[in-house]
Design a protein around this motif. Structure first.
Motif, PDB file in Angstrom:
ATOM      1  N   PRO A   1      12.061  68.649  -2.637  1.00 43.56           N
ATOM      2  CA  PRO A   1      10.775  68.474  -1.952  1.00 43.56           C
ATOM      3  C   PRO A   1      10.991  68.234  -0.458  1.00 43.56           C
ATOM      4  O   PRO A   1      12.043  67.743  -0.058  1.00 43.56           O
ATOM      5  CB  PRO A   1      10.198  67.215  -2.611  1.00 43.56           C
ATOM      6  N   ASN A   2      10.001  68.577   0.348  1.00 45.12           N
ATOM      7  CA  ASN A   2      10.067  68.238   1.774  1.00 45.12           C
ATOM      8  C   ASN A   2       9.671  66.784   2.008  1.00 45.12           C
ATOM      9  O   ASN A   2      10.243  66.100   2.832  1.00 45.12           O
ATOM     10  CB  ASN A   2       9.106  69.127   2.570  1.00 45.12           C
TER      11      ASN A   2
ATOM     12  N   ILE B   1      17.502  58.808  12.098  1.00 46.96           N
ATOM     13  CA  ILE B   1      16.270  58.653  11.322  1.00 46.96           C
ATOM     14  C   ILE B   1      15.153  58.098  12.209  1.00 46.96           C
ATOM     15  O   ILE B   1      15.369  57.185  13.010  1.00 46.96           O
ATOM     16  CB  ILE B   1      16.519  57.724  10.100  1.00 46.96           C
ATOM     17  N   LYS B   2      13.979  58.665  12.016  1.00 50.15           N
ATOM     18  CA  LYS B   2      12.831  58.291  12.846  1.00 50.15           C
ATOM     19  C   LYS B   2      11.838  57.453  12.034  1.00 50.15           C
ATOM     20  O   LYS B   2      11.439  57.865  10.939  1.00 50.15           O
ATOM     21  CB  LYS B   2      12.172  59.585  13.315  1.00 50.15           C
TER      22      LYS B   2
ATOM     23  N   LEU C   1      20.195  64.334   1.874  1.00 51.93           N
ATOM     24  CA  LEU C   1      19.646  65.526   1.209  1.00 51.93           C
ATOM     25  C   LEU C   1      18.775  66.370   2.144  1.00 51.93           C
ATOM     26  O   LEU C   1      18.226  67.381   1.746  1.00 51.93           O
ATOM     27  CB  LEU C   1      18.822  65.106  -0.023  1.00 51.93           C
ATOM     28  N   LYS C   2      18.640  65.880   3.378  1.00 54.89           N
ATOM     29  CA  LYS C   2      17.828  66.578   4.389  1.00 54.89           C
ATOM     30  C   LYS C   2      16.351  66.692   4.006  1.00 54.89           C
ATOM     31  O   LYS C   2      15.669  67.678   4.313  1.00 54.89           O
ATOM     32  CB  LYS C   2      18.398  67.963   4.720  1.00 54.89           C
TER      33      LYS C   2
ATOM     34  N   VAL D   1      16.873  55.510   1.537  1.00 54.05           N
ATOM     35  CA  VAL D   1      16.673  56.177   2.835  1.00 54.05           C
ATOM     36  C   VAL D   1      17.903  57.023   3.169  1.00 54.05           C
ATOM     37  O   VAL D   1      17.787  58.194   3.559  1.00 54.05           O
ATOM     38  CB  VAL D   1      16.404  55.130   3.945  1.00 54.05           C
ATOM     39  N   ILE D   2      19.076  56.448   2.995  1.00 54.78           N
ATOM     40  CA  ILE D   2      20.307  57.176   3.306  1.00 54.78           C
ATOM     41  C   ILE D   2      20.447  58.409   2.411  1.00 54.78           C
ATOM     42  O   ILE D   2      20.808  59.492   2.874  1.00 54.78           O
ATOM     43  CB  ILE D   2      21.543  56.235   3.167  1.00 54.78           C
TER      44      ILE D   2
END
Ligand code: IPE
Ligand code: IPE
Ligand code: MG
Length: 240
Positions: free
Chosen positions: A9-10, A96-97, A51-52, A45-46
């Protein structure tokens, strides 16, 4: 686990539930569960970043959670500082944002300032967007959108006939996520199977995965399992 990048998934949304029950099972105060839950966030999160995945939205505090005992609310409002003090360098290192949805203005000053600092420091990062839902409720979000649209109509900036789904989406708090505004996959831990005022509009065609584990016990491997399940779903969007 080897996951096929093409079937990922995105945007993943997670209702991190079960901290209190995790603690209770161990005869610990509820807040011990919240503290342990923060460690889970870091790992998930990591993994999402590895997994992009484009966006991870986590439900951290709902507009209804103010109704909990004062002490628990106070503890929860201190968690952003606990999380970022330790973790902001790691977020920077991993590009990460941080973003938020929900009414940040109503939060205590120290919480608000911590969130602002995290957003500011990570604003140029281009990896995973960690979207934290803090004092978020879908009903409040939609009410706000309706008011803004009504005001524009009243001020003659907008014709009623030009109100469409795109315009409504543009007035929701997820608008800046553009094509990734709607989660592809929603995961809720702890065995509860409900949305609890989370992203009602955005989740219209999302796939749901319910995991029985309490959030503090949820691991990157459990995330991978959910992703594997997602890969085997057939999204039809009402078509054939
Ligand atoms: C989720 O865990 C965290 C928040 C809602 C802030 P809970 O605190 O809801 O834990 P349970 O559901 O009572 O076990
Ligand atoms: C949803 O969990 C909100 C968050 C995880 C922040 P709750 O525990 O507040 O939801 P209910 O009360 O079980 O529906
Ligand atoms: Mg709960």
């Amino acid at each position: 686990m080897k996951l096929n990048p093409e079937t990922l998934p995105n945007h993943i949304a997670i209702i991190m539930d079960g901290n209190g029950r995790w603690a209770k099972k161990r005869y610990l105060p509820r807040v011990a569960g919240h503290k342990k839950g923060v460690e889970t966030i870091k790992e998930i999160v990591i993994r999402c970043n590895e997994l992009k995945i484009k966006v991870l939205t986590i439900y951290a505090f709902s507009t209804e959670n103010w109704g909990r005992p004062k002490e628990e609310v106070r503890y929860l409002m201190n968690l952003p500082k606990y999380f970022f003090d330790d973790y902001l360098p790691k977020l920077m290192e991993n590009n990460i944002k941080v973003q938020t949805i929900g009414n940040v203005e109503q939060l205590p000053d120290h919480t608000k300032n911590m969130m602002r600092e995290a957003i500011q420091k990570t604003k140029n990062n281009t990896g995973l967007i960690l979207n934290i839902s803090l004092n978020y409720g879908s009903h409040q979000e939609i009410t706000q959108a309706v008011k803004q649209i009504a005001q524009k109509v009243k001020d003659n900036q907008l014709e009623i006939d030009s109100i469409d789904e795109t315009l409504i989406s543009q007035h929701l708090e997820t608008a800046n996520l553009g094509e990734y505004a709607n989660p592809d996959l929603m995961i809720r831990t702890s065995g509860e199977q409900r949305l609890s005022n989370f992203l009602l509009w955005q989740l219209a065609y999302s796939e749901f995965c319910f995991c029985d584990k309490y959030w503090p016990d949820f691991t990157p491997d459990d995330l991978d399992l959910a992703l594997e399940e997602y890969a085997n779903r057939h999204r039809r969007y009402g078509k054939l």
